[in-house]
Design an enzyme around this catalytic site. Sequence first.
Site, short mmCIF file in Angstrom:
data_model
loop_
_atom_site.label_atom_id
_atom_site.label_comp_id
_atom_site.label_asym_id
_atom_site.label_seq_id
_atom_site.Cartn_x
_atom_site.Cartn_y
_atom_site.Cartn_z
N GLY A 1 -5.23 -7.95 16.93
CA GLY A 1 -5.78 -6.65 17.33
C GLY A 1 -7.19 -6.50 16.81
O GLY A 1 -7.75 -7.43 16.49
N ARG B 1 -1.50 -8.68 6.93
CA ARG B 1 -2.95 -8.08 6.75
C ARG B 1 -3.42 -8.95 5.59
O ARG B 1 -2.38 -9.37 4.92
CB ARG B 1 -2.71 -6.72 6.42
CG ARG B 1 -1.78 -5.81 6.97
CD ARG B 1 -2.09 -5.23 8.38
NE ARG B 1 -1.16 -4.38 9.15
CZ ARG B 1 -1.32 -4.08 10.23
NH1 ARG B 1 -2.33 -4.38 11.18
NH2 ARG B 1 -0.21 -3.42 11.01
N HIS C 1 8.95 1.04 12.68
CA HIS C 1 8.85 -0.26 13.30
C HIS C 1 9.77 -0.82 14.14
O HIS C 1 9.61 -1.79 14.75
CB HIS C 1 8.93 -1.20 11.93
CG HIS C 1 7.77 -0.97 11.13
ND1 HIS C 1 7.62 0.10 10.30
CD2 HIS C 1 6.77 -1.90 10.77
CE1 HIS C 1 6.28 -0.18 9.78
NE2 HIS C 1 5.90 -1.20 10.02
N ASP D 1 -0.68 -1.75 20.37
CA ASP D 1 -1.34 -0.43 20.45
C ASP D 1 -2.01 -0.36 21.90
O ASP D 1 -2.41 0.74 22.07
CB ASP D 1 -2.43 -0.19 19.29
CG ASP D 1 -1.72 -0.07 17.84
OD1 ASP D 1 -0.43 0.36 18.23
OD2 ASP D 1 -2.25 -0.41 17.02
N GLN E 1 9.49 0.03 16.97
CA GLN E 1 8.60 -0.16 18.08
C GLN E 1 7.92 -1.56 18.28
O GLN E 1 7.37 -2.09 19.28
CB GLN E 1 7.35 0.70 18.11
CG GLN E 1 7.96 2.31 18.35
CD GLN E 1 6.93 3.17 17.88
OE1 GLN E 1 6.00 3.65 18.58
NE2 GLN E 1 7.01 3.66 16.62
P1 ATP Z 1 -2.85 -3.90 14.88
O1 ATP Z 1 -3.51 -3.40 15.98
O2 ATP Z 1 -1.72 -4.73 15.29
O3 ATP Z 1 -2.83 -3.07 13.52
P2 ATP Z 1 -5.20 -5.51 13.70
O4 ATP Z 1 -5.70 -6.87 14.03
O5 ATP Z 1 -6.04 -4.37 14.37
O6 ATP Z 1 -3.65 -5.45 14.57
P3 ATP Z 1 -5.60 -4.98 11.08
O7 ATP Z 1 -4.72 -4.73 9.98
O8 ATP Z 1 -6.76 -4.01 11.42
O9 ATP Z 1 -4.69 -5.41 12.36
O10 ATP Z 1 -6.52 -6.33 10.78
C1 ATP Z 1 -5.96 -7.51 10.42
C2 ATP Z 1 -6.54 -8.32 9.47
O11 ATP Z 1 -7.94 -8.68 9.85
C3 ATP Z 1 -6.76 -7.35 8.12
O12 ATP Z 1 -5.67 -7.50 7.47
C4 ATP Z 1 -7.96 -8.50 7.58
O13 ATP Z 1 -7.57 -9.51 7.03
C5 ATP Z 1 -8.86 -8.90 8.81
N1 ATP Z 1 -9.96 -7.87 8.93
C6 ATP Z 1 -9.82 -6.75 9.48
N2 ATP Z 1 -11.01 -6.21 9.41
C7 ATP Z 1 -11.89 -6.92 8.79
C8 ATP Z 1 -13.45 -7.16 8.38
N3 ATP Z 1 -14.31 -5.99 8.63
N4 ATP Z 1 -13.69 -8.15 7.84
C9 ATP Z 1 -12.92 -9.27 7.64
N5 ATP Z 1 -11.47 -9.22 8.08
C10 ATP Z 1 -11.28 -8.03 8.48
#
Ligand code: ATP
Length: 349
Positions: A116, A86, A271, A142, A273
């Site tokens: 994601g 993240r 984790h 997910d 999973q």
């Molecule tokens: P998972 O489904 O496995 O959780 P994900 O991609 O949804 O994966 P997130 O933690 O929601 O995981 O997002 C990953 C990263 O994307 C964040 O840590 C951040 O760096 C970036 N990110 C998310 N939302 C934003 C946003 N609105 N603006 C800029 N960067 C973002």
Amino acid sequence: MFNYAFLGTLRRCIDKKIAVLTSGGDAPGMNACLRSIVLAANHYSISVLGFEHGYNGLINNEFIELSYAAINQGIHLGGTLLKSARCEKFHLPSYVELAANHLNALDIDALIVIGGDGSFRGLQVLSQIWNKPVIGVPGTIDNDLFGTDYTIGFHTAVETVVGAIDKIRDTADALERIFLVDVMGQHSGFIALQASIACGAEFAMYPESKLSEHQEIEEIIAHIEAARKLHEKNSFIMVLTENHPIGNAQQVADMLTKQIGIECRPCILGHIQRGGTPCAQDRVLATKLGACAVDSLVSGKNKMMVGEVKNEIVLTSLTDTYEKKKQLDIALFAIQHQLFDLVNELNSD
Ligand code: ATP
């Protein structure tokens, strides 16, 4: 619908360079996808840089060259060779700008992000100031992205959960216990629905259940009592998504123990999973989507996610992937609830 026509062409993109990164939670199959991206890019004579640790890699300018030799051995490995993370800083415009500057300084022609919905929000933000094509590939256990039936990693995660619950079932049967198994999927019940059906769980609660807290506890108690009337000495397994509004597995177990007077045990899978060897289905999906991501760039696509719907490759705008809500399989949902109701019906006969 995606057009495969250019897949076999000998189009060459000499001196082009693309970048790729994995972001958010890691998912089994991400390495298979990286391998496929490198293979497809090599086909077009495009070189590939891999940024490490999600968007942190863009901000810190941490990257490696992804050659075929470097990536070829990883198709069976879980996790991600590029590491994932993240990145809180990426929510700040100054860091997004810094990332764009680093991409420009390296003469990157396009960027692929495997992740994601959050990762695609970040990619959309970046694409507003970095004027080069970007493509998303759905990589999250997910399965909560609109525009693809399945995301890379989902099938492996379901297999892991089913394997774990089968083991819990053995001990639950031996000890005649009630177990609450906590699975990932805070905002959507894809893992909970598939895994609970596959392992014959007696009950399941996930965000789409849409019952009030009071109704849910009453319903769970009614099911436990009905099941125990039918098979007094049997185990009872309930699947529950993490951070469910009704409470976490420990809290719900405590609540039930108090109300029905039978000891209920929580089991939080956590984790495990995310880990493990990707199953064949995830490797195949990852390989297909990785190659199609490169093909999409070569054919001039931008700000899209490449996914698979009803066995066809489709492109969906990045914004739609997270703004539109992907629904659970309604037929599967209905079957599960009919099965739950059957226990009550058998009791009333
Ligand atoms: P998972 O489904 O496995 O959780 P994900 O991609 O949804 O994966 P997130 O933690 O929601 O995981 O997002 C990953 C990263 O994307 C964040 O840590 C951040 O760096 C970036 N990110 C998310 N939302 C934003 C946003 N609105 N603006 C800029 N960067 C973002």
